[in-house]
Structures are given as C-alpha cells and as structure tokens.
Scaffold this active site. Structure first.
Site, PDB file in Angstrom:
ATOM      1  N   CYS A  79      14.016  64.838  67.429  1.00 35.77           N
ATOM      2  CA  CYS A  79      13.524  63.420  67.523  1.00 35.77           C
ATOM      3  C   CYS A  79      13.196  62.758  66.120  1.00 35.77           C
ATOM      4  O   CYS A  79      12.974  61.760  66.014  1.00 35.77           O
ATOM      5  CB  CYS A  79      12.363  63.454  68.172  1.00 35.77           C
ATOM      6  N   ASP A  82      10.467  63.242  63.929  1.00 32.29           N
ATOM      7  CA  ASP A  82       9.081  63.372  63.617  1.00 32.29           C
ATOM      8  C   ASP A  82       9.013  64.527  62.496  1.00 32.29           C
ATOM      9  O   ASP A  82       9.748  65.337  62.401  1.00 32.29           O
ATOM     10  CB  ASP A  82       8.468  63.605  64.835  1.00 32.29           C
ATOM     11  N   CYS A 131       4.706  61.940  68.139  1.00 35.96           N
ATOM     12  CA  CYS A 131       4.178  61.405  69.132  1.00 35.96           C
ATOM     13  C   CYS A 131       2.879  62.329  69.463  1.00 35.96           C
ATOM     14  O   CYS A 131       2.422  63.113  68.719  1.00 35.96           O
ATOM     15  CB  CYS A 131       5.260  61.911  70.389  1.00 35.96           C
ATOM     16  N   CYS A 174       8.322  69.501  70.773  1.00 34.22           N
ATOM     17  CA  CYS A 174       7.474  68.990  69.713  1.00 34.22           C
ATOM     18  C   CYS A 174       6.588  70.354  69.198  1.00 34.22           C
ATOM     19  O   CYS A 174       6.235  70.039  68.152  1.00 34.22           O
ATOM     20  CB  CYS A 174       6.720  67.973  70.492  1.00 34.22           C
TER      21      CYS A 174
HETATM   22  S1  FES Z   1       8.916  63.295  70.117  1.00 34.09           S
HETATM   23 FE1  FES Z   1       9.036  63.876  68.211  1.00 34.09          FE
HETATM   24  S2  FES Z   1       7.472  65.653  67.923  1.00 34.09           S
HETATM   25 FE2  FES Z   1       7.362  64.920  69.973  1.00 34.09          FE
END
Ligand code: FES
Ligand SMILES: Cc1ncc(COP(=O)(O)O)c(C=O)c1O
Lengths: 401, 132
Positions: free
Chosen positions: B36, B38, B65, B109
């Site tokens: 994702c 992140d 998130c 995540c």
């Molecule tokens: S959606 Fe990116 S770490 Fe959870």
C-alpha cells in the site's frame, strides 16, 4: 452525525419517499399484467418515463431505459453498443475513455478488452484532472465505436468539457458519413455526479447515451436509467422478459422508478438554488481548510467553473487518509478517502494517479462532499477538530507534513 | 468505521504508545509497505544486561492506516525490555493476535511493524560491528 459524503450517497428526500409509498403494498401490480392493477402500474411507469424524458430534454420517452443504477446503465450502454458495432462491422472495434472514469465505466472497458478483444484507449488528464478535447480528437480511430467521458468526476469534482467533446464527435460522425466509414459511433456520458448541479439538455447536446443513478440526488439506491438516443444500436445484456422493449429484461422496480423520477423533478426545479447554496458551503470549507492547515492542497481544477460544487478533495501532506477518517468517525463526522469503493482496496486511487500525483501524496487524500444535510456550522464544527487531527497524525509521521 | 477494527486496535490507534523520533537510537529500521505504500520508522536503544542484549527503549513513527498505527504501537510495547533474540522471533501474526485480530484486508499492515523491528535490530548489529 455530520455528513460530508453526499458524493457517496444521499438520504431519500421525504417527498420522494412519500411518492414511492403507494407502490409497495397498495398499487403493487406488475406492469406486464393485463388486469387493472397491472395496467395501472404500467401507466405509472410510462408516466415516469415521460417525465424523466422531459427533464432530460429527450425526444421520446422510449429513449429512457430504467435500470438498477448507473453501474448497470454504463455496463449496458457501453457493452451493448460495442457488441452491436462489432456485429454490424464484423471487425474489431475500439472504445475510447478517460483514465479517471468511475469503476463502472473503467472496468467495463477493461472487461471488453479482455473478453471481447476490444481495442481500448484510456485518455490521460491534466494535473487538474481535465481531459483535453484535442487529445481526445487525436485518439479517435476509424473503428472507434464508443467514446465514454464522465461529466463530473466523483473523486475530485472536475467537470469535463462534455460540450466541446460532443462537437468533436459530431464532426467525426459527419466525416464518417462522407467517407463511407460504416462503424457507428456512440457518445456515452456518466452524468451521475453532475445531474443535481448542471442541467443537461439532450435536445441541444448531441450525447447518445447517458447514465444516472437516483441515490446521488436524494432518490433511492438501486435504481437508475440509461438514456439512449433514438437510432443508437445496442444489444441488451440482461436476458429474459420483454420489459423495457426488450432492452432490459426483468420486472420493473415501479416504486423505485417513481422515486427516482420524483427526485429528478425536485433536483431539476431546485438546481440553481441548490448549486448556489452548496458552492458557498464548499468555498467556505476550502477557505477554512487552506487557511488553517499547512501543506494541504485542494486537488482538481483551479477554476470554480470547471468544478462540481459539492466536492472538495484535499491532500494532507505527511498523513494517510484512513487515519484521518477514523479520527473524524470517532467524532461522528463522515467523510471519505477518494471514493467509497477505494476505501476497501489498498491501491491509491486511479484518479490521483492519472493526475500525476505520486502514491505517497495520494495517500493523504480526503474527500468532503457537501449537500442538503449540511449547515454552515457543520464546517465550523469540522474545523474545530480537523487541524488538531492533522497535527497529531503528522507528529506521528516519518514524512514531514 | 470504528467497527472495522476491534477495541484494542482503536485503543492503540487513539493512544499510540512510544511515538516519536529517538535522537540517540542504537538502531533504526525503516520500511515502506509494498502493498500500500505506507511507511514506518522504528528506533531502538539496546543495553547489555546479564550478558544479554535488551531493548531498553523503543519508539516509532508511522504514516499509515489505523491498523498500521496500531500495530506499530503494540509492537513497541511487546518488545520493550525483551532481549534481541526474543524480539527477533515476533511475527506479524503475533502482532495481529496481540491486537485481537485484524480484518483480512488489513493483515498486510502488520508486516510493517514486524519488518521495521527486524530492520532496526539489523541496523543495530551493523552499527555495533562498525564500532569494533
Ligand atoms: S493500508 Fe497501508 S499499512 Fe495498512
Ligand atoms: C461518477 C459515478 N458513476 C457511477 C456511479 C455508480 O453508481 P451506482 O453505484 O449507483 O450504480 C457512481 C457512484 O457510486 C459515481 O460516482
């Protein structure tokens, strides 16, 4: 609750609900039945069709096909027209769309490429999220059978130059006629987000197909329509009974159709007033957010002329959208990150990507969409909390905001 | 939306433990989530105690998130005071379990925190070698 997600859906207006009510248990007949309550249902259905046609400036009520929503409308229109064109020409046909369409169009086009061998083009957009009519003009080929461009984008509110594109397509149709090119050309428009704000009169605007869904303008969910200009060939997708003149099988959802058309009437009457009100709310929100929060960008067109009045999507640098939404939700404030569909997936939205934003920036997208449920004080309440939420998340973030 | 996550996740999301930069960290691990995009950064401080190397302090920074923030927070609690050996054994599954589970789409995540921890330990070991 403070509701800033009118682009996702809206509540059914009381007048709409009232209009629907008799058609559930009282006047419940099947429009295909020959006895009295069946005939009554049929006549209500046809009256609704006529009203919808009039509102849209259609030539004939027969140009309206009722569906289960814009997703079905766009599937039916695009697939149907592509199939018909392929059948008619006996060769491979091309579909041209933009990279920022709603998934109901985008995935339909991708599906046609995969399972039907269609040629496809996804037009890129500017940083402001606008498709360039010149690019579109260049991308049209002799075998282009469908061009689908949304009127207003649901994720960041860009209003596409539909009028200009329609003129280009008219010229192309004339060219084909002169040169004896037989591939039919259909212009499809997803007008879901713009309908409540921007009048489209099909009398003056050469659009061949148009998708609407009722729940974006205070009508019920699960009902929509596809406008199809007379003479436009398309194959039905859902097979069964002879309803909708064989173009869409299945017993008509009379109460919901009545509700949608009532909602269309109200939206049509209130359009200017509603637009003005929502524009002033959104402007106030944008002013506040950009004044009170650092390193934030309102994405989409700079000029209000090219924006839907109800959508303001911000990129908050150094934070992630979902964590902002969770914090707002704890205060019972509803907003969304990009589109409701996107929040279930992990990919940054295809829209911000197409506008040229990198994935990291796109992650910080939060969409506020305003409407009938809002008061000016909602924005004040939001702004009492939002700067603190962003600060807190930025303090936690390894990326400088 | 809070129903998306359990109580424990929401607790760590709203009151994350051990947040912030550590200026004099002995090891820093940074990871970007390939699924994702992140990002998480984890800082550790290591002390020797009875011949064992112990994580004496830990902090994190996360752009992600709700699940990413909550897993970051709980992982710092899980390993604080633990030996490096024990810390290395912590799997993303254990992190998710400690939070009382995560929704299936959010399982990836928890990789963020577990991987950042391993990277921080790795970084500490590398720094250590450099000193000698
Ligand atoms: S959606 Fe990116 S770490 Fe959870
Ligand atoms: C631009 C646009 N097109 C199509 C749709 C699909 O509408 P529905 O889900 O009602 O079929 C939506 C809303 O979800 C939308 O915003």
């Amino acid at each position: 609750m403070i509701y800033f997600d009118h682009a996702a859906t809206t509540p059914i207006a009381p007048k709409v609900l009232k209009a629907m009510e008799p058609y559930f248990s009282e006047k419940f007949g099947n429009p295909s039945s020959i006895y009295r309550i069946g005939r009554e249902a049929k006549s209500i259905l046809e009256e609704a069709r006529k009203t919808a046609a009039d509102i849209l400036g259609a030539e004939s009520p027969m140009e309206i096909v009722f569906t289960s929503g814009a997703t079905e409308s766009s599937n039916l229109g695009i697939k149907g027209a592509m199939e018909a064109a392929a059948f008619e020409t006996g060769s491979r046909v091309h579909v041209l769309t933009t990279a920022i369409e709603h998934h109901s169009v985008l995935d339909t086009v991708k599906h046609l490429e995969k399972s039907f061998g269609a040629e496809t083009t996804f037009l890129s957009v500017t940083r402001e999220g606008l498709a360039d009519p010149k690019d579109l003009s260049k991308a049209i080929k002799d075998n282009t059978a469908v061009i689908s461009v949304m009127s207003g984008n649901n994720e960041m509110g860009a209003l596409q130059p539909i009028e200009e594109i329609a003129q280009i397509i008219e010229l192309e149709k004339e060219r084909r006629k002169k040169q004896g090119i037989e591939t039919p050309l259909v212009f499809h428009v997803d007008a879901v987000q713009s309908f409540a704000f921007k009048k489209i009169s099909l009398k003056d605007l050469p659009i061949d197909m148009l998708s609407l869904t009722a729940h974006k303008f205070y009508g019920p969910k699960g009902v929509g329509l596809l406008y199809v200009r007379q003479g436009t060939k398309f194959n039905s997708q859902q097979k069964g009974g002879a309803q909708e003149k064989g173009r869409r099988a299945g017993t008509e959802n009379v109460p919901y159709i009545v509700g949608m058309v009532k909602a269309m009437q109200i939206a049509d009457e209130k359009r200017d007033k509603y637009s003005k009100k929502i524009t002033s709310f959104t402007n106030y929100l944008v002013e506040k957010v950009t004044a009170e929060i650092q390193n934030v960008e309102l994405i989409g067109p700079k000029s209000n002329q090219s924006r839907l009045p109800h959508i303001a999507t911000f990129l908050f640098k150094g934070v992630e959208g979902e964590s902002v939404l969770l914090n707002l939700d704890m205060l019972d404030i509803a907003a969304s990150s990009g589109s409701a569909c996107t929040s279930g997936s992990l990919e940054p939205s295809h829209v911000t990507k197409a506008m040229g934003y990198d994935d990291l920036s796109a992650h910080g997208a939060v969409r506020f969409s305003l409407g009938e449920l809002n008061k000016k004080s909602d924005i004040d309440k939001l702004m009492e909390n939002l700067p603190g939420i962003i600060d807190k998340l930025r303090a936690m973030s390894p990326v400088k905001g | 939306m809070s129903d998306l996550y359990g109580e424990k996740v929401m607790d760590h999301f709203t009151n994350p433990r051990n947040v912030g930069v550590m200026k004099d960290a002995d090891g820093v691990g940074e990871v970007g989530n390939p699924t994702c995009g992140d990002i998480m950064k984890l800082y550790i401080k290591v002390r020797e105690k009875n011949g064992e190397r112990i994580i004496s302090d830990i902090s994190f920074q996360t752009l992600g998130c709700g699940a990413a923030i909550a897993t970051s927070s709980i992982v710092t609690e899980m390993v604080k005071g633990k030996s490096l050996k024990e810390a290395e054994k912590i799997s993303n599954k254990a992190v998710a379990e400690a939070l009382g589970g995560l929704p299936p789409v959010k399982m990836h995540c928890s990789n963020l925190a577990a991987t950042a921890l391993l990277n921080a330990i790795e970084d500490y070991k590398k720094n250590k070698k450099g000193e000698k």
